[in-house]
Design a protein around this motif. Structure first.
Motif, mmCIF file in Angstrom:
data_model
loop_
_atom_site.group_PDB
_atom_site.id
_atom_site.type_symbol
_atom_site.label_atom_id
_atom_site.label_comp_id
_atom_site.label_asym_id
_atom_site.label_seq_id
_atom_site.Cartn_x
_atom_site.Cartn_y
_atom_site.Cartn_z
ATOM 1 N N TRP A 1 0.770 -1.284 -0.079
ATOM 2 C CA TRP A 1 -0.159 0.008 -0.028
ATOM 3 C C TRP A 1 0.877 1.236 0.026
ATOM 4 O O TRP A 1 0.561 2.229 -0.642
ATOM 5 C CB TRP A 1 -0.837 -0.177 1.169
ATOM 6 C CG TRP A 1 -2.083 1.159 1.501
ATOM 7 C CD1 TRP A 1 -1.489 2.336 2.023
ATOM 8 C CD2 TRP A 1 -3.174 1.207 0.994
ATOM 9 N NE1 TRP A 1 -2.820 3.209 1.958
ATOM 10 C CE2 TRP A 1 -3.768 2.579 1.211
ATOM 11 C CE3 TRP A 1 -3.942 0.209 0.132
ATOM 12 C CZ2 TRP A 1 -5.136 3.126 0.745
ATOM 13 C CZ3 TRP A 1 -5.285 0.887 -0.316
ATOM 14 C CH2 TRP A 1 -5.791 1.901 0.005
ATOM 15 N N PRO B 1 -0.718 3.874 5.584
ATOM 16 C CA PRO B 1 -2.298 3.690 5.474
ATOM 17 C C PRO B 1 -2.657 4.257 6.945
ATOM 18 O O PRO B 1 -1.947 4.285 7.966
ATOM 19 C CB PRO B 1 -2.224 2.145 5.467
ATOM 20 C CG PRO B 1 -1.132 1.689 5.773
ATOM 21 C CD PRO B 1 -0.184 2.416 5.515
ATOM 22 N N LEU C 1 -6.433 -2.895 6.141
ATOM 23 C CA LEU C 1 -6.456 -3.061 4.529
ATOM 24 C C LEU C 1 -6.942 -4.694 4.382
ATOM 25 O O LEU C 1 -6.469 -5.529 4.783
ATOM 26 C CB LEU C 1 -4.826 -3.124 4.165
ATOM 27 C CG LEU C 1 -4.312 -1.591 4.206
ATOM 28 C CD1 LEU C 1 -2.863 -1.741 3.673
ATOM 29 C CD2 LEU C 1 -5.042 -0.598 3.669
ATOM 30 N N PRO D 1 -2.159 -4.001 -5.048
ATOM 31 C CA PRO D 1 -2.651 -2.909 -4.365
ATOM 32 C C PRO D 1 -4.133 -2.476 -5.080
ATOM 33 O O PRO D 1 -5.055 -2.056 -4.385
ATOM 34 C CB PRO D 1 -1.766 -1.532 -4.557
ATOM 35 C CG PRO D 1 -0.463 -2.071 -4.726
ATOM 36 C CD PRO D 1 -0.750 -3.449 -5.649
#
Ligand SMILES: [Zn+2]
Length: 228
Positions: free
Chosen positions: A68, A76, A82, A94
């Motif tokens: 990410w 993040p 996630l 991703p």
């Protein structure tokens, strides 16, 4: 399981070139699913993790989080999880990753993999722990000898010990259900439940006087097949 929407993904090299190269070298594109699959062993068999030096630089062992960062150039957000929309535990593409709050439920009926959904979470101090993780920690087997603490599993855990202890002692238990469609679903009450994180007194126990070898022998004997 051919996915007509599959398209190759490569990590941008202008944001974090070293990280992009690290991830590209260790993942492989699967044209059938569109997944970018992590090629190294998965620590707990469920999600890719790495303890390479690069994980220290970006302050996470989770390869999905590293992917990410390489993709967006940013860390993040702490209150987001996630999740993979494809349900493939090896996938670090991703474009298959969605940032969700711990209370969001996720169901992907078109996914070729059994999906996992998680509804509700515990708040322990500053930690938001989703139902799926609560269930996993609550179903760890008890330690053979309470004097040794929570057992070896904790050594590899990303959660601090006091959070795991609070989760394991909580009266509210996370529930696992296998739905007819194959989805594994984990539930906690659908509101943020703040649980105590002060340490209650340890459960009472008496020392057995057994050595590690005694325990190993008992475990081995318990596993022997019963003679016909
Ligand atoms: Zn995928």
């Amino acid at each position: 399981m051919n996915n007509p929407h599959a398209r190759p993904y490569s990590f941008p090299t202008n944001k974090h070139p070293e990280l992009a190269a690290y991830l590209s070298d260790r993942s492989k594109y699967d044209p059938d699913t569109g997944c970018l699959e992590w090629q190294l062993a998965m620590a707990d068999g469920r999600t890719p993790t790495t303890s390479a030096n690069i994980s220290k630089k970006y302050r996470t062992k989770q390869v999905v989080r590293l992917a990410w960062i390489a993709h967006t150039g940013k860390q993040p957000s702490k209150d987001k999880q996630l999740r993979r929309s494809c349900g493939n535990p090896r996938c670090i593409n991703p474009e298959h990753i969605v940032a969700a709050s711990p209370s969001d439920a996720w169901v992907y009926p078109d996914s070729p993999f059994p999906a996992i959904t998680s509804v509700g979470h515990f708040k322990v101090g500053k930690h938001l722990v989703p139902a799926k993780v609560v269930h996993s920690r609550q179903t760890w087997p008890p330690p053979i000898d309470p004097a040794k603490g929570i057992s070896d599993q904790h050594k590899h855990d990303l959660l601090p010990l006091w959070v795991v202890t609070a989760i394991r002692r909580a009266k509210v238990r996370a529930v696992e259900t296998k739905l007819a469609c194959g989805t594994l679903r984990y539930d906690l009450p659908p509101c943020v439940t703040e649980i105590e994180h002060t340490e209650p007194p340890a459960p009472e126990w008496k020392p057995t006087g057994w050595s590690d070898d005694d325990w190993a022998e008992a475990v081995e004997n318990a596993a022997l097949p019963i003679a016909a």
